[in-house]
Design an enzyme around this catalytic site. Structure first.
Site, mmCIF file in Angstrom:
data_model
loop_
_atom_site.group_PDB
_atom_site.id
_atom_site.type_symbol
_atom_site.label_atom_id
_atom_site.label_comp_id
_atom_site.label_asym_id
_atom_site.label_seq_id
_atom_site.Cartn_x
_atom_site.Cartn_y
_atom_site.Cartn_z
ATOM 1 N N TYR B 467 0.904 -1.059 0.083
ATOM 2 C CA TYR B 467 0.247 -0.041 0.150
ATOM 3 C C TYR B 467 0.661 1.148 0.037
ATOM 4 O O TYR B 467 1.843 1.363 0.684
ATOM 5 C CB TYR B 467 -0.923 0.235 1.514
ATOM 6 C CG TYR B 467 -1.852 -1.116 1.252
ATOM 7 C CD1 TYR B 467 -1.737 -2.301 1.804
ATOM 8 C CD2 TYR B 467 -3.118 -0.510 0.994
ATOM 9 C CE1 TYR B 467 -2.712 -3.176 1.765
ATOM 10 C CE2 TYR B 467 -4.317 -1.486 0.803
ATOM 11 C CZ TYR B 467 -4.049 -2.744 1.259
ATOM 12 O OH TYR B 467 -5.166 -3.699 1.435
ATOM 13 N N HIS B 475 -6.165 1.968 -2.483
ATOM 14 C CA HIS B 475 -5.975 0.336 -2.565
ATOM 15 C C HIS B 475 -4.527 -0.081 -2.684
ATOM 16 O O HIS B 475 -3.730 0.880 -3.355
ATOM 17 C CB HIS B 475 -6.895 -0.151 -3.617
ATOM 18 C CG HIS B 475 -8.669 -0.080 -3.458
ATOM 19 N ND1 HIS B 475 -9.181 -0.867 -2.657
ATOM 20 C CD2 HIS B 475 -9.341 0.959 -3.656
ATOM 21 C CE1 HIS B 475 -10.220 -0.521 -2.709
ATOM 22 N NE2 HIS B 475 -10.484 0.591 -3.072
ATOM 23 N N LYS B 525 -4.733 -5.213 -9.272
ATOM 24 C CA LYS B 525 -3.439 -4.909 -8.554
ATOM 25 C C LYS B 525 -2.434 -5.454 -9.778
ATOM 26 O O LYS B 525 -2.758 -6.253 -10.938
ATOM 27 C CB LYS B 525 -3.334 -5.962 -7.616
ATOM 28 C CG LYS B 525 -4.563 -5.809 -6.560
ATOM 29 C CD LYS B 525 -4.006 -5.884 -5.143
ATOM 30 C CE LYS B 525 -5.295 -5.746 -4.233
ATOM 31 N NZ LYS B 525 -5.998 -4.468 -4.334
#
Lengths: 400, 574
Positions: B467, B475, B525
C-alpha cells in the site's frame, strides 16, 4: 483492509487492458462498412446472454451473421501480374524467389551477401530473395507464393512439382524453428506486426552490447547502520522519517542502473543442474508495431517489443538465473525520470515479452525489471504520487 | 415513498409493488435514523404503526426533498489521523524564515532544548506484546500500543475485525441500537459502513435488472403492436402472462435474495439477526496472555438482561455500560520482528517463560523461524496433566504411554518455542538460509524500509500487498509473491542441493503464474515476482548469537523484482 479491495470485484468493469476483443463473440456488422473507405473500430455492445424473444434481438443477430457471411464470401483472386514463384532449397531449408512483387516482401525475406548465399555469388544474387522457413510457411498458407521443389531429372520441363502446405510444414518445422515459434510468428504476422528473428534465435547470440547496460556508472553507496545492541534503530532523537528510513536499509537489491558488463575473459559459469538441465530462455523475435512506416529491412532499427517464446509444457516459471541471463541480453530502457511512480515501476528498466505456448494457444506476459529499491516512497514530495484511487483506474469505481 | 409508489405498476406485479414500498419505507426511515444501515429498526417496529407514519411525516416536513440515502456522517480526515508512517515520533527543527528574524530565535531555542534534554523518538515504555504459540503471532492488548501501532504505519489487525480494531465500537453501537437510543454520538464501525454500502449496491443491481426487464417488455410490446403510453410503464395486457413465465427465473431470483437476507420484507426478530458480537463470544482464539480475555460473555449477557428489565423507556443519559474489550491486535511474525528488531518499539514476551524479560532479536528470530507446531498447546496441557499429582494416569496405561511419548517426542522439536531461554545454545546462523521466515522477512523489510505499507496478501493468493501510505488512503497497487532463488554456486553442489528446502529449484508451472496473474488483474493489482537470492550458509566459526549477527544475516540476502502483466496483441498494435 484487504477486504476493502474485494468490493472492487463487484463494481469494477474490466479496464482497457483487460478487454481482449479476440476472446469474445463479436458483432460482425462492422464488416459491412469495409466496402467504403471509412473503417471504424467496432464498438463493444452489450452482451446478450439469453434469448429474450424480441425481434430486435434476432434481427441484430441475423444481420451480424449476414455481414460475416458477406465478408467471407468475397471472391479473392490472384492477379497473374503478382504471381510469385519460389524454389525450395533443401540444404539450407529456405526458399528463394527472384524479384518477388508485392508489399509483403518489403518486410520479409532477405538478400544474402556473397558469403552467406547458399547458391554462391552468381550474377543473379542481388535479385534473389531468400525466405526463412517460417516466412515460407506463412506465405504459402496465405497463397501469396507458389513454392516448387527443386528441379530433378524426372521433370519433363523446367517446371518442378509444387510444394503442398503439408510438405512445407513437414520440411520447415524442426531444428531451431519449433512449432511453438512458428505459431507465435504467424499469429503476430496475421495481427500485422513486422516480425524478424533476433540475434539469439539460434541459441546464444553475440554477447550483450553496450546498449544493454546503463550509460554512465552512477554508483550510489548506501551506508549500513548497524545497531550495537538491541535493535537496528538506536533509541535516539530523529528529526525526519527519511533519516529513519535510510537507516533501515538492510537487504540488498538488484539495481539495474549500476550493472556493468562482465569482464569478457571471465566466462560466466552457470551452475549446471544435474536433475533439471538449465534451459536458457532467450529473445526469439523482434517485432515492430503494424503502423511503423519508416521500417527498412536493411536497417530495421530498435524493435518495439522483444518476444521470447517458451513451451508451457516443457518449461517452468523461470528461475532467477534464467531471467537474469534473459534480461542481460535486452537493451537498457529506463523509464522516464519525470514519470509517475507507478508508471515508472511498471515500465521497468528492461522488459521482455514472454510468449507462453501451450499446445497452440499463446499467452503473452510482459516481464519488466522493476527496481522498487530505486524508487523510494518515503522521499517523494507529493503524498499521492500520480494516482487518484490507488489500484483503481477509473474514478469512482471503487470506494473505501 | 410516494414517488416510488406512483411509478410502480399496479397490476399483476402486486408483490413487487409491495416490496418496493417496503424498500422505500426502509429508506425513509433510514433518513430519520442517521446511521441506520440495513433497515433493522424498521423491522423491529411494524412499518404500518402510527408511530412510524408520524416519523415519516415529520421527516418529510422537515426536509422537502427527502433523500433516499441516509445522510452520511462527516468522516474524519485521514490525513490528520495517519500522519506518521512509523510508530516513532520525530522532532524536526522549526524552519528559519529570513523575513521573520524571531524564527531564528525559536530555532536556536529548540535546538538547545534538544541538546540539553534530548527527547527520544522511541515510545517509553516500549509497546508490550505477547507471543502466542497457538496462532504463531504476537498479540498486543495495551490500548495505547494498539492505537499507536494502527495509526502509525498500519501494523497488525484486530482479532475480531477485518483490519482496524473495531469490535468495541461495534459492540457499543449494537447495544445502543438495541436500546433504541438515537445514534448521534456513536461512531460507525467500518464494518457497518461496508454492510450498508453492500446493501445499497444490491438494491441498485436489483433496480438495474428490473429496468432491463422493463426495457425488453416494452420492446416486445412495440413489436406486437400493443399500444404503449408515453413513459412505457404500463404493460400490455395480453403480454403479461407470457412475460411472467419467461421472466420467472429472474423474478424468483430476486425473491430468493430478499428472503435470504431476511429484509426488508421479512420480519426477523432482532435477536436472530447475525451479529458479530454473538459470534465472537465463543471465539476460541483469545490468547492466554490476554488480561482482558478473562471476562466471560456472561457479564455482558447479564447487562443486556438488566437493560431489558429496565425497559425501552429508560433515560437516554443512562451511563454507558462498561464493556471490556474482548479484542486484541495481532501482529504477524514479520510485523512483530520489524517492530522489535528494526524499529525497536515493541517488547515481545513469551507467555510460557517465567521471567517477563523481553525477547532479544536473535531469540525472536529463532522463535519465528521455528515451524509452527499446532500440537504444542496440547503438549502443554498434557504436561500440566502429568505434573498434576491429583490426576493419576495409571488407570489407563495405553493412554498414558501415548501421552508421555508425545511429550518426549515433541519436547525435542518444540523446545525453543516453549522456553525461549533455552534457545541461546542455538545461534541465528544455525537457521537454514532458505527458512521461509527469513525469506519472507527479508522481503517484508525490503519493502517496509522503502516506505511501503506491507500487509499480508493471503486473500489474494500472494505473500504481501503493498500500500502507498496505507490502506485507508488507497487500494494496494502491487501484490508481491516471494520466489526463492538459488543462484549461488553453493546451491548447485551436491551438498547444497540436498540442503535446499524446496525440491529442485522450487519451480512453479506456468498455470500457477497465469492463475495468480489473472486474479491480480481482476482485483486491479499488479503482480510482482520478488526473487529472493538465498545466500549460502555462513561459515560456522563466526557468530556469537548477537544482534549484529541478525543484521549481517539479512544483509546477505538480495532481492530482485519482476513485474508481470498480461500483454495483448490487439491492444499493442496502435
Amino acid at each position: 483492509m484487504a477486504d476493502l479491495d474485494e468490493d472492487a470485484l463487484l463494481t469494477s468493469a474490466p479496464t482497457a487492458d483487460e478487454i481482449d476483443l479476440s476472446e469474445e463473440t463479436q458483432d460482425f456488422r462492422f464488416l459491412s462498412a469495409f466496402g467504403t473507405n471509412e473503417v471504424k473500430i467496432p464498438k463493444r455492445g452489450e452482451k446478450d446472454f439469453e434469448q429474450h424473444g424480441t425481434n430486435l434481438q434476432s434481427d441484430t443477430l441475423a444481420a451480424s451473421r449476414q455481414a460475416m457471411h458477406n465478408a467471407l464470401s468475397f471472391q479473392r483472386v490472384h492477379q497473374p501480374k503478382g504471381y510469385t514463384m519460389a524454389t525450395y532449397h533443401p540444404e539450407s531449408n529456405m526458399a528463394y524467389s527472384y524479384n518477388p512483387k508485392g508489399p509483403l516482401f518489403a518486410r520479409m525475406g532477405q538478400v544474402l551477401s556473397a558469403l552467406e548465399d547458399p547458391l554462391g555469388n552468381d550474377e543473379r544474387r542481388g535479385q534473389r530473395l531468400w525466405l526463412l522457413p517460417e516466412e515460407l510457411i506463412y506465405l504459402l498458407e496465405r497463397g501469396t507464393i507458389d513454392v516448387r521443389w527443386p528441379v530433378s531429372e524426372d521433370d519433363e520441363d523446367d517446371r518442378a512439382l509444387p510444394m503442398s502446405v503439408q510438405a512445407a510444414y513437414a520440411m520447415c518445422i524442426g531444428g531451431t524453428l519449433t512449432l511453438e515459434r512458428h505459431i507465435v510468428y504467424s499469429s503476430l504476422k496475421r495481427a500485422g506486426y513486422i516480425v524478424l528473428r533476433s540475434a539469439d534465435f539460434n541459441g546464444s547470440g553475440p554477447s550483450p552490447g553496450t546498449e544493454c547496460y546503463p550509460p554512465l556508472p552512477d554508483r550510489t553507496w548506501r551506508g549500513l547502520h548497524h545497531g550495537r545492541d538491541g535493535c537496528l534503530l538506536q533509541p535516539a532523537l530523529y528529526r525526519s522519517y527519511a533519516d529513519i528510513y535510510s537507516r533501515l536499509a538492510l537487504v540488498q537489491f538488484h539495481d539495474p542502473t549500476t550493472q556493468r558488463p562482465q569482464p569478457s575473459n571471465l566466462p560466466v559459469t552457470i551452475p549446471t543442474d544435474l536433475h533439471q538441465p538449465l534451459s536458457s530462455i532467450s529473445v526469439t523475435y523482434n517485432i515492430w508495431k503494424p503502423g511503423t512506416t519508416m521500417f527498412k529491412k536493411s536497417s530495421p532499427g530498435t524493435p518495439d517489443f522483444r518476444i521470447a517464446v517458451v513451451n508451457a509444457r516443457e518449461t517452468k516459471v523461470p528461475s532467477l538465473q534464467q531471467l537474469s541471463s534473459l534480461m542481460e541480453a535486452v537493451p537498457y530502457e529506463p523509464p522516464k525520470q519525470d514519470a509517475q511512480l507507478y508508471q515508472k515501476l511498471k515500465h521497468g528498466y528492461k522488459n521482455v515479452i514472454l510468449a507462453i505456448v501451450d499446445q497452440g494457444v499463446v499467452s503473452y506476459l510482459r516481464l519488466a525489471d522493476a527496481a522498487f529499491g530505486r524508487e523510494r516512497l518515503y522521499g517523494s514530495k507529493s503524498p499521492r504520487p500520480g494516482f487518484k484511487h490507488g489500484g483503481s483506474r477509473k474514478r469512482g469505481q471503487k470506494r473505501r | 415513498m410516494a414517488v416510488a409508489n406512483g411509478h410502480a405498476p399496479k397490476d399483476a406485479t402486486s408483490d413487487r409493488t409491495s416490496r418496493q414500498s417496503n424498500v422505500s419505507t426502509t429508506n425513509d426511515s433510514a433518513t430519520t435514523k442517521s446511521t441506520n444501515c440495513n433497515g433493522r429498526a424498521t423491522n423491529s417496529a411494524a412499518p404500518d404503526t402510527p408511530t412510524t407514519k408520524s416519523t415519516n411525516a415529520q421527516a418529510t416536513q422537515a426536509n422537502p426533498h427527502p433523500n433516499p440515502r441516509p445522510a452520511r456522517k462527516r468522516k474524519p480526515n485521514p490525513n490528520q489521523i495517519y500522519t506518521s508512517p512509523l510508530p516513532l515520533t520525530i522532532h524536526p527543527l522549526p524552519a528559519f524564515h529570513p523575513s521573520h528574524p524571531l524564527s531564528l530565535l525559536h530555532l536556536v531555542a529548540t535546538y538547545l532544548s534538544h541538546l540539553l534534554f534530548p527527547p527520544s523518538s522511541h515510545p517509553s515504555p516500549l509497546y508490550p506484546g505477547v507471543f502466542s504459540p497457538e496462532t504463531h503471532s504476537v498479540h498486543v492488548t495495551d490500548p495505547r500500543a494498539v492505537k499507536a501501532l494502527w495509526e502509525m504505519g498500519f501494523w497488525g489487525k484486530g482479532s475480531l475485525s477485518r483490519s482496524e480494531m473495531g469490535w468495541l465500537e461495534r459492540e457499543k453501537a449494537r447495544r445502543k441500537e438495541a436500546k433504541g437510543a438515537r445514534e448521534g454520538r456513536v461512531k460507525v464501525a467500518p464494518e457497518d459502513a461496508t454492510k450498508a454500502r453492500r446493501e445499497e449496491r444490491r438494491m441498485f443491481k436489483l433496480e438495474r435488472a428490473r429496468a432491463e426487464r422493463e426495457r425488453i417488455l416494452r420492446q416486445r410490446a412495440v413489436e406486437e403492436g400493443g399500444a404503449v403510453e408515453e413513459g412505457g410503464e404500463q404493460y400490455p395486457p395480453n403480454g403479461t402472462k407470457r412475460d411472467e413465465q419467461v421472466l420467472d427465473p429472474l423474478m424468483r431470483n430476486e425473491t430468493d435474495l430478499q428472503v435470504e437476507d431476511g429484509r426488508p420484507g421479512e420480519r426477523v426478530p432482532d435477536s436472530e439477526l447475525l451479529d458479530p458480537a454473538t459470534a465472537t463470544e465463543h471465539d476460541p482464539l483469545i490468547p492466554n496472555g490476554n488480561p482482558t480475555a478473562e471476562t466471560p460473555a456472561s457479564e455482558s449477557r447479564s447487562q443486556t438482561r438488566r437493560r431489558e428489565q429496565v425497559g425501552e423507556d429508560a433515560e437516554d443519559d443512562e451511563p454507558e455500560p462498561d464493556i471490556k474489550n474482548q479484542e486484541h491486535l495481532q501482529l504477524t511474525p514479520e510485523e512483530a520482528f520489524f517492530l522489535s528488531y528494526a524499529l525497536g518499539v515493541l517488547a515481545v514476551t513469551h507467555p510460557n517463560s517465567t521471567s517477563s524479560k523481553k525477547l532479544s532479536p536473535p531469540e525472536l528470530l529463532d522463535l519465528f523461524a521455528t515451524p509452527h507446531k499446532p500440537a504444542s498447546s496440547s503438549v502443554t496441557k498434557h504436561q500440566a496433566l502429568l505434573q498434576h499429582p491429583a490426576i493419576s494416569l495409571n488407570d489407563q496405561p495405553l493412554h498414558a504411554r501415548d501421552v508421555s511419548r508425545q511429550v518426549t517426542d515433541s519436547n525435542a522439536v518444540t523446545e525453543p518455542s516453549l522456553s525461549p531461554s533455552a534457545s541461546t545454545d542455538r545461534s541465528v546462523i544455525d537457521i537454514e538460509p532458505d527458512n521461509p521466515f527469513l525469506l519472507s522477512y527479508a522481503t517484508y523489510h525490503h519493502f517496509r524500509s522503502l516506505g511501503w505499507v506491507v500487509r499480508p496478501g493471503i486473500k489474494f493468493g500472494v505473500d504481501f500487498l503493498l500500500y502507498n501510505r496505507g490502506p485507508v488512503f488507497s487500494h494496494a497497487e502491487f501484490a508481491v509473491v516471494i520466489m526463492p532463488a538459488y543462484t549461488h554456486t553453493y546451491w548447485a553442489t551436491a551438498k547444497g542441493r540436498s540442503l535446499r528446502r524446496r525440491e529442485g529449484n522450487g519451480e512453479k508451472d506456468w498455470w500457477w503464474l497465469h492463475a495468480l496473474n489473472r486474479v491480480q488483474s481482476h482485483v486491479v493489482k499488479t503482480l510482482v515476482l520478488c526473487y529472493v537470492d538465498v545466500p549460502p550458509p555462513p561459515p560456522t566459526t563466526t557468530g556469537t548469537g548477537s544482534v549484529s549477527d541478525v543484521t549481517a544475516l539479512f544483509a546477505r540476502y538480495k532481492i530482485r523484482e519482476f513485474i508481470v502483466r498480461r500483454w495483448s496483441v490487439n491492444r499493442m498494435r496502435g
